[in-house]
Structures are given as structure tokens and as C-alpha cells.
Design an enzyme around this catalytic site. Structure first.
Site, PDB file in Angstrom:
ATOM      1  N   LYS A   1       0.825  -1.206   0.000  1.00 63.40           N
ATOM      2  CA  LYS A   1       0.000   0.000   0.000  1.00 63.40           C
ATOM      3  C   LYS A   1       0.861   1.259   0.000  1.00 63.40           C
ATOM      4  O   LYS A   1       0.431   2.306  -0.434  1.00 63.40           O
ATOM      5  CB  LYS A   1      -0.926  -0.018   1.223  1.00 63.40           C
ATOM      6  CG  LYS A   1      -2.075  -0.999   1.064  1.00 63.40           C
ATOM      7  CD  LYS A   1      -3.150  -0.797   2.099  1.00 63.40           C
ATOM      8  CE  LYS A   1      -2.798  -1.509   3.371  1.00 63.40           C
ATOM      9  NZ  LYS A   1      -3.847  -1.420   4.402  1.00 63.40           N
ATOM     10  N   ARG A   2       2.085   1.132   0.526  1.00 66.99           N
ATOM     11  CA  ARG A   2       2.960   2.304   0.567  1.00 66.99           C
ATOM     12  C   ARG A   2       3.418   2.691  -0.840  1.00 66.99           C
ATOM     13  O   ARG A   2       3.531   3.852  -1.156  1.00 66.99           O
ATOM     14  CB  ARG A   2       4.169   2.033   1.458  1.00 66.99           C
ATOM     15  CG  ARG A   2       4.126   2.813   2.758  1.00 66.99           C
ATOM     16  CD  ARG A   2       5.203   2.351   3.711  1.00 66.99           C
ATOM     17  NE  ARG A   2       5.055   0.929   4.017  1.00 66.99           N
ATOM     18  CZ  ARG A   2       6.000   0.017   3.796  1.00 66.99           C
ATOM     19  NH1 ARG A   2       7.149   0.363   3.278  1.00 66.99           N
ATOM     20  NH2 ARG A   2       5.796  -1.255   4.100  1.00 66.99           N
TER      21      ARG A   2
END
Ligand code: GLU
Length: 496
Positions: free
Chosen positions: A258-259
Site C-alpha cells: 500500500k505504501r
């Protein structure tokens, strides 16, 4: 290899941790769990694994419910709907785990560890410096609290660790991968100092208590599975069957996080205007082969029921699939074209509202326009979010059409002349219908002025929509009506 090694009725689960926006992997796991479960007439459980209090996020659980429902990946038991094995949140099951820990302690399969975080860190640093295998050095093993308190690096509140035997067998059978062996694990912590179980204990206890027969989860858990198998064995529980799904990877082969990748967030797909049925199809294709039609051709477009009906673990590809959004975009266009106009218009509404094109409660005329325009753009869209630019011009006042820079830049010197001739031709049209508008404009501009269609109609398109690319021109003019169309042509002419 049999897909149902146990004679118990199939029960599966997905067990997301509510640590932020739901990860696309949660949908991918749910889909494969559910495809198998529905085929087997089993039950699918949603369990929330919220024992990591440091990473817990309040709104995350609701987002998991909403995004999975949006995808149609629904569960038979879960925190929101209850079920015979409630509660389905681990934080509400804390008293369930203690007896299991007590039993392991009493049987010498687990032990208390009072080592402070600092001591553990120093120990690891030292092991790394001396190039020794890293792992807990068992300083606390076999000691009473008092004995251990005499030594440095002591904390008051202990954790509980598994005592992993040196000769432990570390292989298990995976439904996708066959025989899997994993490196010998460290003496795993199973109960934390805050009294919460770690994932490893909670997952084993809950899978047992909830009657889970098949554990389908991501490849990243493979190295943990032998510990789980060992706990099942020590506790005299029937271990479930395991299937470890290949991890989703970015085009550079790295794990989707997700980063780094917005597409790791399930809400991103909603924002971008992907259809849930396209995303489900895409996620299935990531690890599952296309269907073959009667001539033996690959058919990549299939729905959940097709997928579930022909599901077999042996067909799941264990190699980490590349998350190719181009393929998803293509599938999305395919699914957009399958919708009825009515359905597509309804799905466009939230995007048009959030782009400020339409109010929260559109009028009946606005809805009628939307249906008419939707019909025009259905074949031209890959993503619902593209609709705002295409639909927007139909809802602005004639004197508020914004001409985009690229549209203005491509106007030629003769644009004024073209607009004037076009206006004149349109003024003479009797019935305001696309076919008649086209005939009149072709006669005046292509035949009359000898222009190529592209140059004849480009300025008209810019006048009507403000854009270089728009829904089909003559149909757009029909929807806008005579007055608006002519007003827009005259307005652009006046600015040249
Ligand atoms: N809570 C774990 C996760 O979020 C579940 C892993 C499992 O399915 O056992 O990935």
C-alpha cells in the site's frame, strides 16, 4: 490430490487485520476461498484479526465489509452478521486463548520469557555481528521467575514462547504446491506481554474453534505454517488443509504494498471507476487460467459462478502473478459494454456527483440527459471516472463551456469560416435529428468547403463540448438541442 482431505463440511475463512485501507490481497484471498467454498456447498467466514493493537485502525473494519460487499464476495458468518462461532473479532475472544496457553505451559511445550526488548535487541545484534544464526537464545527456558529476575535484561510482564524441538518435522502438504518444507523457526512468541495472543496462536485456536477445514492465504505465511501445524499437533487438533496463494506482484516483481502502489488499496478501484465484476474477473485470472471455449480458444471473460463451478486447486498457478492494470482496464471496458444503459447510468452517478457534474438529487431532465449521453459513451469508456469529462459539457450553461487548451490549439486558421458555415447549415435543418444534422454538415463542410471530415468537424466538436475528444458529435448535438448547439457554435466563433 483431493481438494477435500477432510470429511468435514467445507468451512473457509478470510482473516484480514484492520490496519488501514483494505488491501487488494484481501479481495483476492476472499475470491479464491469463496470460489472453492461455494463449489463445495460450504460456509465462508470473515474473521477480523485485530490483536495487533499498535496497528489497529478504527474505520478499517467497516471498509473491509464495504469493499468486499461491493465486490459481491459475501460471507456466511462474520462480526457484522454473527454466526454460531461468534464472536468473530479476535479482540473479543481473549479468554478463548488462555486455556490453550495454559495447557502448552503445563506440558512443557511453551515457556515464559521475561527478556526485555533491549536484551532481545542486543542479543540479535550480537548474533548478527558474530554471523551466528539469529533466534531467541532460550535464556529464560527452564527458569522460574525468581531465577530469571537475578539476571540482566528482565521485565516484569513475560511473554509465552513455543519450545520448538530441534528435530521438529517442518514439512506440510499444500493444495497448490504439494510438499512444502520450511526452515526451522525461532521459539515463536504466542502470548504477548499485553495478554493478547500473537497471530500464530490466535489463528490456530480460531481456525480450530470455528471448524475451519481449509486455510487459504497468502504465500507470505508459508514459513509460519509449520509452527501452526505443530501447535495443532501439540493441542491434539485436526489440522486444516492449507493452500498458499501466490503473492501479487508489481511489474518489477516486487510485492504489492500500500505504501508503494495505490492499486494495493481496494478503495482505489472504487475511486477510479472499476466495476466490481471486472475486478473479480481480473483477480481470478491472476492465478487461474482462462476457460476454453468449444474451439479450444481461451476465454478470459468469466464471472464468479463460472469460476467457482470449474475451480480446482491443481489449476492455481503458484507463480506470483504480475498485477497488470492494462488487462484490468481492458476487462473493465468489456464489462461496461455488457451493462444496460440504465445500469451504467446508475453506476456513473456517484462519479458525476463527486466530480461536481451533477447534484446529489438530479432532476428528471438531468437524468434523461444522462441516459441519452450514457448510450453514446458506453463504447468509449474504460473507466467510470472518465465519464465526468465526457458528460460534463451536457450540464453546463452554453456560455460556460470551457474550451480545453489542447482543443483550442488544434483549431486551424479556417476554424471561424467552418463554424460560420456549420451554423448556417444547421439553422436550415428541419428536424433536429442526428442523421439530418450529419447530412447537412457534410453537405456544407465536406462537399461545400472541400474539407476532410476531421477538419470539418473538429471546430464544431470543440464548440459543443470544449474538448478534443467527446461523445459522437451529431448525437451530442441532438441531445443538446438546436438552441444550445447554435449558441455554442456562435460563442466559439466570437472568440476567434
Ligand atoms: N491476519 C492475517 C493477514 O492479515 C491472516 C493470515 C491468515 O489467513 O492466516 O494476512
Amino acid at each position: 490430490m483431493s481438494d477435500t482431505p477432510s470429511s468435514r463440511p467445507v468451512r473457509t475463512r478470510v482473516a484480514p487485520s484492520p490496519t488501514g485501507d483494505p488491501h487488494v490481497g484481501t479481495a483476492y484471498m476472499s475470491l479464491f476461498n469463496l470460489g472453492f467454498t461455494r463449489q463445495q456447498g460450504g460456509q465462508f467466514v470473515l474473521r477480523i484479526e485485530d490483536t495487533d493493537r499498535a496497528r489497529f485502525r478504527e474505520d478499517s473494519e467497516q471498509q473491509v465489509f464495504d469493499t468486499l460487499r461491493w465486490l459481491g464476495l459475501t460471507w456466511d458468518e462474520g462480526p457484522d452478521i454473527g454466526g454460531p462461532y461468534a464472536p468473530y473479532r479476535q479482540s473479543e475472544r481473549l479468554e478463548t486463548y488462555q486455556p490453550y496457553v495454559d495447557r502448552l505451559l503445563a506440558e512443557g511445550k511453551a515457556y515464559h520469557c521475561w527478556c526485555s526488548t533491549e536484551r532481545l535487541k542486543d542479543m540479535r545484534d550480537e548474533q548478527q555481528r558474530r554471523k551466528l544464526p539469529t533466534g531467541y537464545d532460550r535464556l529464560c527456558h527452564g527458569k522460574t521467575r525468581e531465577e530469571r529476575a537475578e539476571l540482566p535484561g528482565f521485565t516484569e510482564t513475560p511473554v509465552v514462547r513455543m519450545l520448538i524441538p530441534d528435530d521438529v518435522e517442518l514439512t506440510f502438504t499444500d493444495l497448490i504446491r504439494g510438499q512444502v518444507s520450511a526452515p526451522r523457526p525461532d521459539d515463536q512468541v504466542i502470548l504477548k506481554a499485553d495478554g493478547f495472543p500473537t497471530y500464530h496462536l490466535a489463528v490456530v485456536v480460531d481456525d480450530h474453534e470455528m471448524g475451519i477445514t481449509h486455510v487459504v492465504r497468502g504465500e507470505e505465511w508459508i514459513s509460519s505454517t509449520p509452527k501452526h501445524v505443530l501447535l495443532h499437533r501439540w493441542l491434539g487438533l485436526e489440522a486444516p488443509a492449507f493452500a498458499h496463494m501466490p503473492l501479487l506482484r508489481n511489474t518489477d516483481k516486487s510485492k504489492i504494498s500500500k505504501r508503494k502502489n495505490p492499486a494495493a488499496r481496494l478503495t482505489w478501484f472504487q475511486e477510479q471507476g472499476y466495476l466490481p465484476e471486472a475486478l473479480v474477473n481480473f483477480l481470478a485470472l491472476l492465478a487461474y487460467p482462462p476457460v476454453q471455449d468449444e474451439e479450444g480458444n481461451d476465454v478470459e471473460v468469466f464471472d464468479f459462478d463460472d469460476f467457482s463451478a470449474r475451480f480446482a486447486w491443481s489449476k492455481v498457478n503458484p507463480v506470483g502473478p504480475i498485477f497488470d492494470l492494462k488487462k484490468l482496464e481492458w476487462l473493465n471496458g468489456v464489462y461496461i459494454r455488457k451493462l444496460t444503459v440504465e445500469d451504467l447510468a446508475a453506476r456513473l452517478l456517484p462519479h458525476l456527483r463527486s466530480a461536481g457534474v451533477l447534484p446529489d438529487a438530479p432532476s428528471p431532465e438531468q437524468m434523461a440527459t444522462l441516459r441519452a449521453v450514457t448510450e453514446l459513451i458506453q463504447t468509449r469508456m474504460a473507466m467510470l471516472s472518465e465519464a465526468a469529462a465526457l458528460v460534463g459539457p451536457f450540464y453546463v450553461a452554453d456560455d460556460a463551456v470551457e474550451v480545453a487548451d489542447d482543443a483550442r490549439a488544434q483549431l486551424k486558421d479556417d476554424a471561424g469560416e467552418v463554424l460560420e458555415a456549420g451554423t448556417k447549415a444547421l439553422e436550415a435543418v428541419g428536424e433536429w435529428k442526428a442523421a439530418d444534422l450529419e447530412a447537412a454538415l457534410r453537405a456544407a463542410l465536406v462537399d461545400g468547403l472541400g474539407l476532410k471530415p476531421k477538419f470539418a468537424f473538429g471546430p464544431l466538436r470543440t464548440a459543443v463540448s470544449g474538448q478534443r475528444i467527446s461523445p459522437p458529435l451529431f448525437e451530442s448535438m441532438e441531445i443538446l438541442g438546436r438552441e444550445s448547439t447554435l449558441a455554442r457554435l456562435r460563442r466559439l466563433r466570437a472568440t476567434l
